[in-house]
Design a protein around this motif. Structure first.
Motif, PDB file in Angstrom:
ATOM      1  N   ILE A   1     -72.963  65.406 -41.433  1.00 33.66           N
ATOM      2  CA  ILE A   1     -73.775  65.149 -42.628  1.00 33.66           C
ATOM      3  C   ILE A   1     -74.112  66.468 -43.318  1.00 33.66           C
ATOM      4  CG2 ILE A   1     -76.009  64.276 -43.452  1.00 33.66           C
ATOM      5  CD1 ILE A   1     -75.814  62.182 -41.123  1.00 33.66           C
ATOM      6  N   ALA A   2     -74.423  67.492 -42.538  1.00 31.24           N
ATOM      7  CA  ALA A   2     -74.742  68.812 -43.102  1.00 31.24           C
ATOM      8  C   ALA A   2     -73.553  69.394 -43.858  1.00 31.24           C
ATOM      9  CB  ALA A   2     -75.174  69.764 -41.990  1.00 31.24           C
ATOM     10  N   ASP A   3     -72.325  69.057 -43.451  1.00 29.52           N
ATOM     11  CA  ASP A   3     -71.129  69.560 -44.122  1.00 29.52           C
ATOM     12  C   ASP A   3     -70.879  68.889 -45.469  1.00 29.52           C
ATOM     13  OD1 ASP A   3     -70.418  71.477 -42.294  1.00 29.52           O
ATOM     14  OD2 ASP A   3     -68.912  70.243 -41.287  1.00 29.52           O
ATOM     15  N   CYS A   4     -71.534  67.794 -45.715  1.00 33.17           N
ATOM     16  CA  CYS A   4     -71.321  67.069 -46.971  1.00 33.17           C
ATOM     17  C   CYS A   4     -72.047  67.756 -48.116  1.00 33.17           C
ATOM     18  CB  CYS A   4     -71.827  65.629 -46.845  1.00 33.17           C
ATOM     19  SG  CYS A   4     -70.895  64.641 -45.664  1.00 33.17           S
ATOM     20  N   GLU A   5     -71.461  67.659 -49.307  1.00 34.42           N
ATOM     21  CA  GLU A   5     -72.099  68.251 -50.483  1.00 34.42           C
ATOM     22  C   GLU A   5     -73.285  67.425 -50.956  1.00 34.42           C
ATOM     23  OE1 GLU A   5     -69.339  69.125 -53.577  1.00 34.42           O
ATOM     24  OE2 GLU A   5     -68.273  70.586 -52.354  1.00 34.42           O
ATOM     25  N   GLY A   6     -73.200  66.120 -50.789  1.00 35.06           N
ATOM     26  CA  GLY A   6     -74.293  65.235 -51.194  1.00 35.06           C
ATOM     27  C   GLY A   6     -74.722  64.377 -50.027  1.00 35.06           C
TER      28      GLY A   6
END
Length: 181
Positions: A54-59
């Motif tokens: 989730i932290a790797d996602c932009e949004g």
């Protein structure tokens, strides 16, 4: 890494005939969250892996979970992570508290029964070998999820005949549209 959809496979991962695999092939920008040991998942390790994805996602991603991964989503929601998701599409949640559950629950018990802090939908079958219909209803109610019961569909996986599962994809599409009117 860009991602709008994170797919979360359940115990033993989702094989080539599973709807998650079909959907990922149709949408190569979707990301299946990797797990170190699909046969003996450890809750704390898996929650940390989901949090990192989730932290790797932009949004804020939408989580598309199957089976034990539905319990992962509920456990992650209780983990005090500061990260946010847009919503969760939870298919065939496994009842890890049932005596017939096939493996040691490895920290997944007790099942969190608090309201999820994001919109969610639970899709359940009337003859799932891993969750009784009344338990699936109880999970959906406790989590504040919309419940969709699709009748006798087994565990809603490749072995149950749910390969590409266009009806499920349409449900996910509607769910996503409702999140982003």
């Amino acid at each position: 890494m860009k991602c709008d959809i994170l797919t979360l496979a359940g115990l033993w991962n989702s094989g080539p005939q599973h709807w998650q695999t079909h959907w990922e092939q149709r949408h190569p920008c979707w990301t299946r969250v990797a797990h170190r040991d699909w046969n003996n998942p450890d809750r704390d390790e898996w929650v940390a892996e989901l949090d990192a994805a989730i932290a790797d996602c932009e949004g804020r991603p939408i989580l598309v979970a199957h089976s034990l991964a539905c319990m992962l989503v509920a456990q992650w929601a209780q983990s005090c992570s500061t990260l946010k998701v847009a919503g969760a599409f939870l298919v065939a949640p496994s009842d890890v508290e049932a005596p017939s559950y096939p493996i040691d629950a490895n920290g997944f018990k007790p099942i969190p029964l608090e309201r999820l802090p994001f919109p969610s939908i639970v899709v359940a079958s009337s003859n799932d070998e891993y969750v009784a219909p009344d338990r699936a209803r109880a999970f959906a109610q406790a989590w504040g999820s919309k419940l969709v019961e699709i009748g006798p569909a087994g565990h809603i996986n490749g072995a149950s005949g749910y390969g590409a599962w266009p009806e499920g994809f349409a449900m996910l599409d509607d769910f996503c549209r409702d999140l982003n009117p």
